[in-house]
Design an enzyme around this catalytic site. Sequence first.
Site, PDB file in Angstrom:
ATOM      1  N   SER A   1       0.832  -1.194   0.000  1.00  0.00           N
ATOM      2  CA  SER A   1       0.000   0.000   0.000  1.00  0.00           C
ATOM      3  C   SER A   1       0.873   1.253   0.000  1.00  0.00           C
ATOM      4  O   SER A   1       1.649   1.462  -0.926  1.00  0.00           O
ATOM      5  CB  SER A   1      -0.959  -0.049   1.192  1.00  0.00           C
ATOM      6  OG  SER A   1      -2.025   0.859   1.033  1.00  0.00           O
TER       7      SER A   1
ATOM      8  N   ASP B   1      -9.120  -5.411  -4.912  1.00  0.00           N
ATOM      9  CA  ASP B   1      -8.776  -4.018  -4.705  1.00  0.00           C
ATOM     10  C   ASP B   1      -9.712  -3.143  -5.537  1.00  0.00           C
ATOM     11  O   ASP B   1     -10.337  -3.613  -6.509  1.00  0.00           O
ATOM     12  CB  ASP B   1      -7.323  -3.758  -5.121  1.00  0.00           C
ATOM     13  CG  ASP B   1      -6.343  -3.841  -3.955  1.00  0.00           C
ATOM     14  OD1 ASP B   1      -6.615  -3.210  -2.923  1.00  0.00           O
ATOM     15  OD2 ASP B   1      -5.324  -4.540  -4.080  1.00  0.00           O
TER      16      ASP B   1
ATOM     17  N   HIS C   1      -7.254  -6.155  -0.397  1.00  0.00           N
ATOM     18  CA  HIS C   1      -6.095  -5.320  -0.064  1.00  0.00           C
ATOM     19  C   HIS C   1      -5.351  -5.823   1.168  1.00  0.00           C
ATOM     20  O   HIS C   1      -4.115  -5.779   1.219  1.00  0.00           O
ATOM     21  CB  HIS C   1      -6.582  -3.886   0.175  1.00  0.00           C
ATOM     22  CG  HIS C   1      -5.502  -2.868   0.266  1.00  0.00           C
ATOM     23  ND1 HIS C   1      -4.911  -2.305  -0.858  1.00  0.00           N
ATOM     24  CD2 HIS C   1      -4.891  -2.287   1.342  1.00  0.00           C
ATOM     25  CE1 HIS C   1      -4.003  -1.431  -0.472  1.00  0.00           C
ATOM     26  NE2 HIS C   1      -3.957  -1.397   0.850  1.00  0.00           N
TER      27      HIS C   1
END
Length: 302
Positions: free
Chosen positions: A159, A244, A276
């Site tokens: 991320s 995602d 995610h």
Amino acid sequence: MDVLGGNHRPEAPWKRMSKEELDNQYSPSRWVVRLGAEEAMRTYSQMGNEVTKRARATGRSLLDVPYGESEGEKLDIYLPEAVSEAMPFLVFFHGGYWQSGRNKGHWDLEGKEPLMEPDTAPALCTGTLDRMVDQVTQSIVFVQTRYPSNQGIYLCGHSAGAHLAAMMLLANWTKHGVTPNLKGFFLLSGVYDLEPIMHTSENAPLLPTLEDAQRNSPLWHLKTAPTRPMDPACLILVTVGQHDSPEFHRQSREFYQTLCQGGWKASFEELHDTDHFEILWNLTQEDYVLTQIILRTIFQES
């Protein structure tokens, strides 16, 4: 109808989104598929703590090793039983949208190789994204200096951590007097163009101006002033979870395509039936496809 020619590029899809749509696209917890948002955050945090405890119990670890002068500039080092400086090293950068999360309880590869997990200061005021990028650079210089005989340094980020790792493609190592032996990048569900982020509620304070966003966007740099690969053999894996958000998918694919156009040795993986946060949990499983890709890459190259 649109006629494309010269330097004209189609408008980025995010520019047609409302602020509410952007908030939704860039809030990964809203896209979890098997747990509610709060339950997902709590569950994966607990899982991370358990895995970290297991790693510390089964190998050798050096905790809170300073790589800089500030209190937050520390990293944890996880070592296998047979320690040698002539080994590959994996450095992991955690996520948390640059504002939350610390290096405790995040990730390991079951002691297969040394793992470094630096901490960075929380982004609480203007300019601290630049500071974080500098801290990441310092941490890599530290690893290279401490283990100069390494067989390769591999960067992995999730991320916001993937963004910080990607910024190292642009680092001016000459300024630091050390050129790290970077052999590979594993970028997991990252963001590489920060301009959309500056229009979201949570992250707007991080990027008050367009210049701030562009200066900290590896995608923008690679498109406007392409950087020659530091090592043509350096491998870059860009991944995104199937679940995602569409914006995370767009950013990952666009970054991968830009790398390929710039001559970098890049590959792309969409991780099947994964959201995610599941990426991190799955990565603690030795037989998981992404874990195997990372292990093969590191040990075949070293």
